[in-house]
Write a protein that holds these residues in place. Sequence first.
Motif, PDB file in Angstrom:
ATOM      1  N   GLU A 106     -38.270  39.878 -22.719  1.00  0.00           N
ATOM      2  CA  GLU A 106     -38.603  39.199 -23.805  1.00  0.00           C
ATOM      3  C   GLU A 106     -37.259  38.818 -24.807  1.00  0.00           C
ATOM      4  O   GLU A 106     -37.260  38.180 -25.824  1.00  0.00           O
ATOM      5  CB  GLU A 106     -39.538  39.928 -24.751  1.00  0.00           C
ATOM      6  CG  GLU A 106     -39.021  40.862 -25.753  1.00  0.00           C
ATOM      7  CD  GLU A 106     -38.218  42.126 -25.287  1.00  0.00           C
ATOM      8  OE1 GLU A 106     -37.617  42.773 -26.079  1.00  0.00           O
ATOM      9  OE2 GLU A 106     -38.505  42.422 -23.880  1.00  0.00           O
ATOM     10  N   ALA A 107     -36.135  39.375 -24.612  1.00  0.00           N
ATOM     11  CA  ALA A 107     -34.967  39.393 -25.259  1.00  0.00           C
ATOM     12  C   ALA A 107     -34.046  38.262 -24.663  1.00  0.00           C
ATOM     13  O   ALA A 107     -34.067  38.091 -23.660  1.00  0.00           O
ATOM     14  CB  ALA A 107     -34.134  40.575 -25.235  1.00  0.00           C
ATOM     15  N   LEU A 108     -33.421  37.371 -25.386  1.00  0.00           N
ATOM     16  CA  LEU A 108     -32.457  36.316 -25.121  1.00  0.00           C
ATOM     17  C   LEU A 108     -31.062  36.446 -25.981  1.00  0.00           C
ATOM     18  O   LEU A 108     -31.285  36.505 -27.163  1.00  0.00           O
ATOM     19  CB  LEU A 108     -33.325  34.959 -25.383  1.00  0.00           C
ATOM     20  CG  LEU A 108     -32.543  33.800 -24.771  1.00  0.00           C
ATOM     21  CD1 LEU A 108     -32.337  34.024 -23.353  1.00  0.00           C
ATOM     22  CD2 LEU A 108     -33.572  32.648 -25.234  1.00  0.00           C
ATOM     23  N   ALA A 109     -30.337  36.336 -25.274  1.00  0.00           N
ATOM     24  CA  ALA A 109     -28.844  36.395 -26.029  1.00  0.00           C
ATOM     25  C   ALA A 109     -27.951  35.284 -25.379  1.00  0.00           C
ATOM     26  O   ALA A 109     -27.954  34.850 -24.234  1.00  0.00           O
ATOM     27  CB  ALA A 109     -28.366  37.720 -25.666  1.00  0.00           C
ATOM     28  N   GLN A 110     -27.236  34.737 -26.329  1.00  0.00           N
ATOM     29  CA  GLN A 110     -26.225  33.708 -26.001  1.00  0.00           C
ATOM     30  C   GLN A 110     -24.549  34.152 -26.495  1.00  0.00           C
ATOM     31  O   GLN A 110     -24.593  34.825 -27.507  1.00  0.00           O
ATOM     32  CB  GLN A 110     -26.381  32.482 -26.704  1.00  0.00           C
ATOM     33  CG  GLN A 110     -25.685  31.458 -26.414  1.00  0.00           C
ATOM     34  CD  GLN A 110     -25.701  30.109 -26.962  1.00  0.00           C
ATOM     35  OE1 GLN A 110     -26.053  29.871 -28.315  1.00  0.00           O
ATOM     36  NE2 GLN A 110     -25.713  28.825 -26.341  1.00  0.00           N
ATOM     37  N   VAL A 163     -28.356  36.453 -30.793  1.00  0.00           N
ATOM     38  CA  VAL A 163     -29.610  37.082 -30.385  1.00  0.00           C
ATOM     39  C   VAL A 163     -30.547  36.071 -30.575  1.00  0.00           C
ATOM     40  O   VAL A 163     -30.703  35.780 -31.791  1.00  0.00           O
ATOM     41  CB  VAL A 163     -29.894  38.424 -30.826  1.00  0.00           C
ATOM     42  CG1 VAL A 163     -31.241  38.786 -30.153  1.00  0.00           C
ATOM     43  CG2 VAL A 163     -28.758  39.386 -30.510  1.00  0.00           C
ATOM     44  N   LEU A 164     -31.180  35.464 -29.652  1.00  0.00           N
ATOM     45  CA  LEU A 164     -32.296  34.152 -29.976  1.00  0.00           C
ATOM     46  C   LEU A 164     -33.527  34.835 -30.103  1.00  0.00           C
ATOM     47  O   LEU A 164     -34.571  34.351 -30.495  1.00  0.00           O
ATOM     48  CB  LEU A 164     -32.052  33.376 -28.927  1.00  0.00           C
ATOM     49  CG  LEU A 164     -30.552  32.486 -28.992  1.00  0.00           C
ATOM     50  CD1 LEU A 164     -30.411  31.747 -27.695  1.00  0.00           C
ATOM     51  CD2 LEU A 164     -30.490  31.621 -30.290  1.00  0.00           C
ATOM     52  N   GLY A 165     -33.701  36.177 -29.517  1.00  0.00           N
ATOM     53  CA  GLY A 165     -35.023  36.691 -29.509  1.00  0.00           C
ATOM     54  C   GLY A 165     -35.134  37.886 -28.961  1.00  0.00           C
ATOM     55  O   GLY A 165     -33.971  38.510 -28.310  1.00  0.00           O
ATOM     56  N   GLY A 166     -36.268  38.675 -28.993  1.00  0.00           N
ATOM     57  CA  GLY A 166     -36.396  40.152 -28.679  1.00  0.00           C
ATOM     58  C   GLY A 166     -37.082  41.052 -29.500  1.00  0.00           C
ATOM     59  O   GLY A 166     -37.213  41.000 -30.612  1.00  0.00           O
ATOM     60  N   ALA A 175     -28.984  42.594 -23.281  1.00  0.00           N
ATOM     61  CA  ALA A 175     -28.876  41.173 -22.972  1.00  0.00           C
ATOM     62  C   ALA A 175     -27.675  40.533 -23.762  1.00  0.00           C
ATOM     63  O   ALA A 175     -26.994  39.843 -23.224  1.00  0.00           O
ATOM     64  CB  ALA A 175     -30.034  40.394 -23.579  1.00  0.00           C
ATOM     65  N   GLU A 176     -27.158  41.154 -24.875  1.00  0.00           N
ATOM     66  CA  GLU A 176     -26.105  40.858 -25.427  1.00  0.00           C
ATOM     67  C   GLU A 176     -24.854  41.273 -24.570  1.00  0.00           C
ATOM     68  O   GLU A 176     -23.803  40.285 -24.400  1.00  0.00           O
ATOM     69  CB  GLU A 176     -25.990  41.482 -26.708  1.00  0.00           C
ATOM     70  CG  GLU A 176     -26.821  41.156 -27.768  1.00  0.00           C
ATOM     71  CD  GLU A 176     -26.434  41.935 -29.259  1.00  0.00           C
ATOM     72  OE1 GLU A 176     -25.619  41.568 -29.934  1.00  0.00           O
ATOM     73  OE2 GLU A 176     -27.347  42.737 -29.453  1.00  0.00           O
ATOM     74  N   PHE A 177     -24.846  42.425 -23.935  1.00  0.00           N
ATOM     75  CA  PHE A 177     -23.625  42.837 -23.143  1.00  0.00           C
ATOM     76  C   PHE A 177     -23.705  41.722 -21.862  1.00  0.00           C
ATOM     77  O   PHE A 177     -22.272  41.321 -21.324  1.00  0.00           O
ATOM     78  CB  PHE A 177     -23.729  44.312 -22.839  1.00  0.00           C
ATOM     79  CG  PHE A 177     -23.059  45.111 -23.780  1.00  0.00           C
ATOM     80  CD1 PHE A 177     -21.915  45.468 -23.471  1.00  0.00           C
ATOM     81  CD2 PHE A 177     -23.519  45.305 -24.905  1.00  0.00           C
ATOM     82  CE1 PHE A 177     -20.958  46.233 -24.169  1.00  0.00           C
ATOM     83  CE2 PHE A 177     -22.786  46.397 -25.757  1.00  0.00           C
ATOM     84  CZ  PHE A 177     -21.543  46.776 -25.445  1.00  0.00           C
ATOM     85  N   LYS A 178     -24.840  41.434 -21.275  1.00  0.00           N
ATOM     86  CA  LYS A 178     -24.732  40.780 -20.172  1.00  0.00           C
ATOM     87  C   LYS A 178     -24.211  39.158 -20.200  1.00  0.00           C
ATOM     88  O   LYS A 178     -23.734  38.743 -19.562  1.00  0.00           O
ATOM     89  CB  LYS A 178     -26.133  40.622 -19.472  1.00  0.00           C
ATOM     90  CG  LYS A 178     -26.609  41.976 -18.700  1.00  0.00           C
ATOM     91  CD  LYS A 178     -27.985  42.132 -18.060  1.00  0.00           C
ATOM     92  CE  LYS A 178     -28.106  43.261 -17.424  1.00  0.00           C
ATOM     93  NZ  LYS A 178     -29.496  43.513 -16.755  1.00  0.00           N
ATOM     94  N   ALA A 179     -24.800  38.823 -21.465  1.00  0.00           N
ATOM     95  CA  ALA A 179     -24.363  37.299 -21.898  1.00  0.00           C
ATOM     96  C   ALA A 179     -22.854  37.463 -22.131  1.00  0.00           C
ATOM     97  O   ALA A 179     -22.075  36.276 -21.659  1.00  0.00           O
ATOM     98  CB  ALA A 179     -25.055  37.026 -23.110  1.00  0.00           C
ATOM     99  N   PHE A 180     -22.524  38.285 -22.941  1.00  0.00           N
ATOM    100  CA  PHE A 180     -20.841  38.424 -23.169  1.00  0.00           C
ATOM    101  C   PHE A 180     -20.044  38.701 -21.693  1.00  0.00           C
ATOM    102  O   PHE A 180     -19.107  37.919 -21.399  1.00  0.00           O
ATOM    103  CB  PHE A 180     -20.527  39.645 -24.172  1.00  0.00           C
ATOM    104  CG  PHE A 180     -19.029  39.787 -23.988  1.00  0.00           C
ATOM    105  CD1 PHE A 180     -18.129  39.112 -24.602  1.00  0.00           C
ATOM    106  CD2 PHE A 180     -18.455  40.927 -23.384  1.00  0.00           C
ATOM    107  CE1 PHE A 180     -16.727  39.025 -24.989  1.00  0.00           C
ATOM    108  CE2 PHE A 180     -17.097  41.344 -23.506  1.00  0.00           C
ATOM    109  CZ  PHE A 180     -16.287  40.235 -24.157  1.00  0.00           C
ATOM    110  N   ALA A 181     -20.678  39.341 -20.736  1.00  0.00           N
ATOM    111  CA  ALA A 181     -19.988  39.319 -19.312  1.00  0.00           C
ATOM    112  C   ALA A 181     -20.015  38.066 -18.768  1.00  0.00           C
ATOM    113  O   ALA A 181     -18.985  37.729 -18.038  1.00  0.00           O
ATOM    114  CB  ALA A 181     -20.965  40.386 -18.635  1.00  0.00           C
TER     115      ALA A 181
END
Length: 204
Positions: A106-110, A163-166, A175-181
């Motif tokens: 349910e989480a979404l990060a950019q 963070v767009l959702g979660g 999700a934040e760490f994976k998006a940054f990666a």
Amino acid sequence: MTSPSDRRVARVQRETSESSIDLTVDLDGTGTSDIETGVPFYDHLLTAFAKHSLTDLTVRARGDIEIDVHHTVEDVGIVLGKAIREALGDKHGISRYGDALVPLDEALAQAVVDISGRPYLVHSGEPAGFEYHLIGGHFTGSMVRHVFEAITFNAALTVHVTVLGGRDPHHIAEAEFKAFARAFRQAKALDPLVRGIPSTKGAL
């Protein structure tokens, strides 16, 4: 193809009264990692960073986690940032920019990364109360921003994480760490079309 002698590798060691850290990065790796910080959820996040940024990462950290994980977590972020900056060298031939949009249930990060030489972090969107939540019973949600601050300022990166959702704090942080990666993976990549330093100033 990068030859072994050209690999972008750095090792940084840091000793304080609060922590002892020995960290190595290989920016031209395959995403392998060997991480021991004494903070299990942080190990999980750093492993995800290594895997999804295709950065080989070795971390050995000891700190006063019996007091709080804060010192160890932040200090590892500082050392990781310093190692990234050293490994990037003069940034010759890099793509420089990267962006990624990553879901975890349910989480979404950019995340958007510019290897700019100008430290700047914009971090937003975590839900109210996230900073107080203990993930895994030991890792406070507020530490996510601290880590990004430490990496960003010591690696001299411009980073936007949103963070767009979660709802689940574990999912949001990961999700934040994976998006940054993923964004960092694009930015650090060597682009065969780039000649020299990708800046009109001639330096980054």
